[in-house]
Design a protein around this motif. Structure first.
Motif: not given
Length: 177
Positions: A3, A59, A90, A141, A144, A151
């Motif tokens: 990430i 990501a 994102a 995602l 997360l 999230y």
């Protein structure tokens, strides 16, 4: 999942730190950042540039001043095009739904997620903010959550999470005023 967090401002550094503390492989870059950002990023793994960070990542969480969000997406588009369909991009900025759609259009090679962050930066303890996500790739995602992030996927396409954030901000700022 690797990430990337761009950039290590107040919210970005705190989110990166929360992810790292909870076992995520995370990195930031200090390219073009201030000494204050460097101080906030102390101890976080670094990549030498935005391009290197994106090449490394699975990501990318774009968390920066809203006025910089589209320019970042445009800068990163050629790097994302090197790995078509492989990187989740994102946008986590306080932008309008129309801006979220423009950002998605600017990075056609990425799998885009629209995220609205509600709440302040996460501290060492406590719940931290809620990340509301929309778009066809939002569920990608969900991992997360395993790394300390609250999230939540909401229905709607790109722009729905940004609309939720705008509505929430309008109400809370109006009540404060």
């Amino acid at each position: 999942m690797r990430i990337a967090v761009i950039a290590p401002g107040g919210m970005g550094a705190a989110v990166a730190r929360r992810l790292q503390r909870n076992g995520a492989e995370v990195a930031v870059t200090l390219q073009g950042r201030s000494p204050a950002s460097a101080a906030r990023a102390a101890g976080l793994p670094l990549q030498e540039s935005e391009a290197a960070l994106v090449r490394w990542a699975d990501a990318v969480l774009s968390i920066l001043p809203p006025g910089d969000a589209l320019a970042l997406a445009e800068r990163l588009a050629p790097v994302l095009a090197e790995r078509p369909g492989q990187v989740l991009y994102a946008d986590c900025n306080a932008i309008s739904p129309t801006s979220a759609q423009a950002i998605a259009a600017a990075v056609p090679a990425a799998r885009v997620v629209d995220i609205g962050i509600i709440g302040g930066p996460p501290g060492a303890d406590g719940p931290g903010p809620k990340l509301y996500a929309s778009g066809a790739n939002a569920a990608a995602l969900l991992g997360l959550r395993a790394h300390g992030i609250d999230y939540r996927v909401i229905e709607g396409g790109i722009g729905a999470a940004s609309a939720l954030k705008m509505g929430y901000a309008g109400i809370t700022k109006g009540l404060t005023a």
